[in-house]
Design a protein around this motif. Structure first.
Motif, PDB file in Angstrom:
ATOM      1  N   VAL A  78       0.840  -1.204   0.000  1.00 34.94           N
ATOM      2  CA  VAL A  78       0.000   0.000   0.000  1.00 34.94           C
ATOM      3  C   VAL A  78       0.875   1.253   0.000  1.00 34.94           C
ATOM      4  O   VAL A  78       0.587   2.226  -0.703  1.00 34.94           O
ATOM      5  CB  VAL A  78      -0.972  -0.017   1.198  1.00 34.94           C
ATOM      6  N   GLY A  79       1.955   1.230   0.769  1.00 32.27           N
ATOM      7  CA  GLY A  79       2.865   2.370   0.785  1.00 32.27           C
ATOM      8  C   GLY A  79       3.502   2.625  -0.568  1.00 32.27           C
ATOM      9  O   GLY A  79       3.620   3.767  -1.014  1.00 32.27           O
ATOM     10  N   THR A  80       3.917   1.549  -1.226  1.00 33.37           N
ATOM     11  CA  THR A  80       4.510   1.684  -2.554  1.00 33.37           C
ATOM     12  C   THR A  80       3.504   2.234  -3.557  1.00 33.37           C
ATOM     13  O   THR A  80       3.821   3.138  -4.342  1.00 33.37           O
ATOM     14  CB  THR A  80       5.059   0.327  -3.029  1.00 33.37           C
ATOM     15  N   LEU A  81       2.290   1.712  -3.515  1.00 36.62           N
ATOM     16  CA  LEU A  81       1.254   2.201  -4.435  1.00 36.62           C
ATOM     17  C   LEU A  81       0.878   3.654  -4.140  1.00 36.62           C
ATOM     18  O   LEU A  81       0.668   4.442  -5.074  1.00 36.62           O
ATOM     19  CB  LEU A  81       0.014   1.314  -4.353  1.00 36.62           C
ATOM     20  N   ALA A  82       0.801   4.019  -2.874  1.00 34.49           N
ATOM     21  CA  ALA A  82       0.446   5.397  -2.519  1.00 34.49           C
ATOM     22  C   ALA A  82       1.525   6.376  -2.968  1.00 34.49           C
ATOM     23  O   ALA A  82       1.215   7.437  -3.529  1.00 34.49           O
ATOM     24  CB  ALA A  82       0.217   5.506  -1.012  1.00 34.49           C
ATOM     25  N   LEU A  83       2.788   6.027  -2.727  1.00 39.27           N
ATOM     26  CA  LEU A  83       3.873   6.913  -3.173  1.00 39.27           C
ATOM     27  C   LEU A  83       3.909   7.020  -4.698  1.00 39.27           C
ATOM     28  O   LEU A  83       4.171   8.099  -5.239  1.00 39.27           O
ATOM     29  CB  LEU A  83       5.209   6.407  -2.648  1.00 39.27           C
TER      30      LEU A  83
END
Length: 78
Positions: free
Chosen positions: A20-25
């Motif tokens: 989720v962090g990778t997709l959000a960034l």
């Protein structure tokens, strides 16, 4: 039995958090780059450069997070 479930749950939770962090960034970086192009087309070069730089930074953080944390967790044998 509960130890196994909590261990698997914590591993899955960590994997989902990094994904989720990778997709959000990545999404933040793409939106900033899009805004940069829109500002540049509108004639505001300074703000376009700022958005472009911030988009590049967000995309670089996303690539590092995915490469250093997410992919090794996905490739783990256990």
């Amino acid at each position: 039995m509960y130890d196994l479930l909590t261990e698997l749950g914590s591993e899955a939770l960590g994997l989902v958090a990094y994904a989720v962090g990778t997709l959000a960034l990545s999404a933040v970086g793409l939106v900033a780059e899009y805004n940069s192009l829109r500002r540049l087309a509108g004639g505001d070069a300074l703000l376009a450069a700022w958005f472009g730089l911030m988009g590049l930074v967000a995309l670089a953080f996303a690539a590092n997070l995915g490469r250093d944390e997410l992919i090794p967790r996905l490739a783990a044998d256990e």
